[in-house]
Motif scaffolding. Sequence first.
Motif, PDB file in Angstrom:
ATOM      1  N   LEU A 335      -7.014  33.929  34.137  1.00  0.00           N
ATOM      2  CA  LEU A 335      -8.418  33.060  34.025  1.00  0.00           C
ATOM      3  C   LEU A 335      -8.300  31.440  34.279  1.00  0.00           C
ATOM      4  O   LEU A 335      -9.108  31.134  35.211  1.00  0.00           O
ATOM      5  CB  LEU A 335      -8.872  33.233  32.460  1.00  0.00           C
ATOM      6  CG  LEU A 335     -10.133  32.420  32.108  1.00  0.00           C
ATOM      7  CD1 LEU A 335     -11.185  33.006  33.091  1.00  0.00           C
ATOM      8  CD2 LEU A 335     -10.616  32.668  30.650  1.00  0.00           C
ATOM      9  N   PRO A 336      -7.268  30.797  33.427  1.00  0.00           N
ATOM     10  CA  PRO A 336      -7.292  29.264  34.126  1.00  0.00           C
ATOM     11  C   PRO A 336      -6.962  28.872  35.590  1.00  0.00           C
ATOM     12  O   PRO A 336      -7.088  28.359  36.205  1.00  0.00           O
ATOM     13  CB  PRO A 336      -6.203  28.750  33.015  1.00  0.00           C
ATOM     14  CG  PRO A 336      -5.524  30.000  32.699  1.00  0.00           C
ATOM     15  CD  PRO A 336      -6.310  31.021  32.611  1.00  0.00           C
ATOM     16  N   GLY A 337      -5.975  30.139  35.972  1.00  0.00           N
ATOM     17  CA  GLY A 337      -5.604  29.963  37.285  1.00  0.00           C
ATOM     18  C   GLY A 337      -6.612  30.121  38.373  1.00  0.00           C
ATOM     19  O   GLY A 337      -6.818  29.548  39.262  1.00  0.00           O
ATOM     20  N   LEU A 338      -7.449  31.155  38.042  1.00  0.00           N
ATOM     21  CA  LEU A 338      -8.374  31.772  39.007  1.00  0.00           C
ATOM     22  C   LEU A 338      -9.565  30.411  38.958  1.00  0.00           C
ATOM     23  O   LEU A 338     -10.118  30.275  40.227  1.00  0.00           O
ATOM     24  CB  LEU A 338      -9.102  32.776  38.716  1.00  0.00           C
ATOM     25  CG  LEU A 338      -9.954  33.463  39.391  1.00  0.00           C
ATOM     26  CD1 LEU A 338      -9.518  33.779  40.937  1.00  0.00           C
ATOM     27  CD2 LEU A 338     -10.434  34.818  38.974  1.00  0.00           C
ATOM     28  N   VAL A 339      -9.774  30.176  37.883  1.00  0.00           N
ATOM     29  CA  VAL A 339     -10.982  28.877  37.828  1.00  0.00           C
ATOM     30  C   VAL A 339     -10.515  27.608  38.619  1.00  0.00           C
ATOM     31  O   VAL A 339     -11.267  27.093  39.141  1.00  0.00           O
ATOM     32  CB  VAL A 339     -11.147  28.597  36.478  1.00  0.00           C
ATOM     33  CG1 VAL A 339     -12.216  27.478  36.324  1.00  0.00           C
ATOM     34  CG2 VAL A 339     -12.178  29.943  35.695  1.00  0.00           C
ATOM     35  N   SER A 340      -9.326  27.448  38.196  1.00  0.00           N
ATOM     36  CA  SER A 340      -8.643  26.222  38.854  1.00  0.00           C
ATOM     37  C   SER A 340      -8.582  26.199  40.429  1.00  0.00           C
ATOM     38  O   SER A 340      -8.953  25.290  41.375  1.00  0.00           O
ATOM     39  CB  SER A 340      -7.277  25.692  38.304  1.00  0.00           C
ATOM     40  OG  SER A 340      -6.372  26.506  39.117  1.00  0.00           O
ATOM     41  N   SER A 341      -8.415  27.514  40.786  1.00  0.00           N
ATOM     42  CA  SER A 341      -8.232  27.841  42.262  1.00  0.00           C
ATOM     43  C   SER A 341      -9.952  27.676  42.989  1.00  0.00           C
ATOM     44  O   SER A 341     -10.105  27.009  44.058  1.00  0.00           O
ATOM     45  CB  SER A 341      -7.903  28.787  42.823  1.00  0.00           C
ATOM     46  OG  SER A 341      -6.527  29.089  42.236  1.00  0.00           O
ATOM     47  N   ALA A 421      -1.972  35.355  49.858  1.00  0.00           N
ATOM     48  CA  ALA A 421      -1.256  33.976  49.923  1.00  0.00           C
ATOM     49  C   ALA A 421      -0.970  33.450  48.554  1.00  0.00           C
ATOM     50  O   ALA A 421      -1.206  33.921  47.705  1.00  0.00           O
ATOM     51  CB  ALA A 421      -1.944  32.944  50.600  1.00  0.00           C
ATOM     52  N   PRO A 422       0.373  32.653  48.516  1.00  0.00           N
ATOM     53  CA  PRO A 422       0.707  31.937  47.303  1.00  0.00           C
ATOM     54  C   PRO A 422      -0.559  31.358  46.454  1.00  0.00           C
ATOM     55  O   PRO A 422      -1.377  31.006  47.347  1.00  0.00           O
ATOM     56  CB  PRO A 422       1.830  31.072  47.588  1.00  0.00           C
ATOM     57  CG  PRO A 422       2.320  31.667  48.950  1.00  0.00           C
ATOM     58  CD  PRO A 422       1.051  32.064  49.539  1.00  0.00           C
ATOM     59  N   GLU A 423      -0.338  30.938  45.465  1.00  0.00           N
ATOM     60  CA  GLU A 423      -1.406  30.398  44.622  1.00  0.00           C
ATOM     61  C   GLU A 423      -2.048  29.274  45.169  1.00  0.00           C
ATOM     62  O   GLU A 423      -0.830  28.267  45.656  1.00  0.00           O
ATOM     63  CB  GLU A 423      -0.902  30.218  43.191  1.00  0.00           C
ATOM     64  CG  GLU A 423      -1.789  29.587  42.205  1.00  0.00           C
ATOM     65  CD  GLU A 423      -1.890  28.153  42.171  1.00  0.00           C
ATOM     66  OE1 GLU A 423      -3.051  27.740  42.098  1.00  0.00           O
ATOM     67  OE2 GLU A 423      -1.260  27.553  42.405  1.00  0.00           O
ATOM     68  N   GLY A 424      -3.156  28.861  45.432  1.00  0.00           N
ATOM     69  CA  GLY A 424      -3.509  27.795  45.793  1.00  0.00           C
ATOM     70  C   GLY A 424      -3.907  27.934  47.149  1.00  0.00           C
ATOM     71  O   GLY A 424      -4.507  26.665  47.988  1.00  0.00           O
ATOM     72  N   ALA A 443      -5.813  32.872  47.524  1.00  0.00           N
ATOM     73  CA  ALA A 443      -5.593  33.977  46.432  1.00  0.00           C
ATOM     74  C   ALA A 443      -6.940  34.510  45.970  1.00  0.00           C
ATOM     75  O   ALA A 443      -6.926  35.477  44.970  1.00  0.00           O
ATOM     76  CB  ALA A 443      -4.927  33.025  45.023  1.00  0.00           C
ATOM     77  N   LEU A 444      -8.105  33.812  46.354  1.00  0.00           N
ATOM     78  CA  LEU A 444      -9.365  34.588  45.859  1.00  0.00           C
ATOM     79  C   LEU A 444      -9.671  35.455  46.737  1.00  0.00           C
ATOM     80  O   LEU A 444     -10.805  35.914  46.518  1.00  0.00           O
ATOM     81  CB  LEU A 444     -10.185  33.109  45.756  1.00  0.00           C
ATOM     82  CG  LEU A 444      -9.984  31.953  44.664  1.00  0.00           C
ATOM     83  CD1 LEU A 444     -11.059  31.078  45.064  1.00  0.00           C
ATOM     84  CD2 LEU A 444      -9.689  32.652  43.329  1.00  0.00           C
ATOM     85  N   ALA A 445      -9.301  35.605  47.848  1.00  0.00           N
ATOM     86  CA  ALA A 445      -9.770  36.687  48.932  1.00  0.00           C
ATOM     87  C   ALA A 445      -9.808  38.090  48.306  1.00  0.00           C
ATOM     88  O   ALA A 445      -9.045  38.391  47.531  1.00  0.00           O
ATOM     89  CB  ALA A 445      -8.942  36.598  50.112  1.00  0.00           C
TER      90      ALA A 445
END
Length: 447
Positions: A335-341, A421-424, A443-445
């Motif tokens: 959750l925090p990782g996806l929102v920050s991306s 791809a790697p995060e971010g 990472a959101l693809a």
Amino acid sequence: MAKPALTQEHAGSRRRLPGLNFFLADVRDGLGPFLGVLLLGQGWRADDIGYVMTAGGIAGMLATAPMGAWVDASRHKRLLLALGIGALTVATLALWHSPSFGVVLVSQLVTGVVGALLGACVMGITLGLADPRHLSQQLGINEAWSHAGNMTAAALAGLAGYRWGISAVLLLMTMMACASLICLRSIRPQDIDHERARGLGPASASGGIPRVPTSTLQRLSHAGELGLLAATMLLFHLGNAAMLPLFAQAMVTRTGIDPSAFTASTVIVAQLVMIPMALWAGRFASHHGYRPLVMAALMVLPVRGLVAGFWDSPWAVIPVQALDGVGAGLLGIALPGLVSSILRGTGHINAGLGAVMSIQGLGAALSPALAGAIAQHYGYSTAFASLGLIATAALITYCIGSRWMAPPFPSPCGPGTSGAAPEGGDTPGQETAAIGPQSSDPALAVK
């Protein structure tokens, strides 16, 4: 001027994050599941317990987005965190003095509001200390230590509650709060990059001109992925939030086991699973993104509801809380990782995360009241089955929404790439590639 490379002092401050998360784990949620058994011992009804917990959840829901915006704008995140720890400790200790309806209600309102502030502060400090390329790993480390803190505190609380009564849990929480303040003091304020903490890059990333935050409302209105995530989390927490306290109440009522020891065991089993799950999820997300983690977390909750509702034995704590450990361990990273991306480059990461958590908080706030009312009138098994059905709706919503939104979210990696791809979307030496409101994160693809 761009910030210098990570120095030994900077690394030292980042190494304090695990300890901070360890001790803060027992503070952020107040008494947590112990509140239900404490009030049950005072003669409270199941639905009344659900109502006061819901009041605290609503307060936290309404406060989450404003607290996130406050942390984004503040350059005194350590001070805000310290004040929040003190306020939450006082509010929880008030329950020791008088567990009356008015005192409990005020305590839960304070716990909800201050808990939202504490979560935003920890996230802001983490973003300010961790390089974006290593954010997923740092989130995994933070979550693992937080779960370890929860497990340790629950074990100590269970032993103390069994020996001296459940009031000993309040003293344990106070000790953990003091330890968290010691860890916080060892983080140097000058090591926190406040621009990076809100999702902006240094001046050099924009041709020497500091980035100006975009409008949060404008950004959120165009972030369909964020809206889908928020709706999914609302349903998820509507089905999930009440499950642990309701499970503890059901076992105490059905079997007559010791409430302190059993409640501690529910927490310990879950945390034992969450620790490896959080570490694994951090590594997984750095290579494959966060969305598969969300899907996996959504799948386990309906199963958990069925087991809790129809296995009438204290041994059900093992599968019920192991499944909780899987879901919470994955979502704590995703959750925090996806929102920050999604919001990187806007300058409002914590405000955006707060907006999503406010919406999910609506589900979490309504969950205890809904489950308590069903349990009071139709029994615990029916309540658990109802929560499981809501969790299934969350899974269906995310699956359908992801497919419906696939065309507006093509892979930004270019032809011939998978988007994993790697995060971010960053590679070494390309930290600024994902900075800016119009940038995309591989990472959101959509797979």
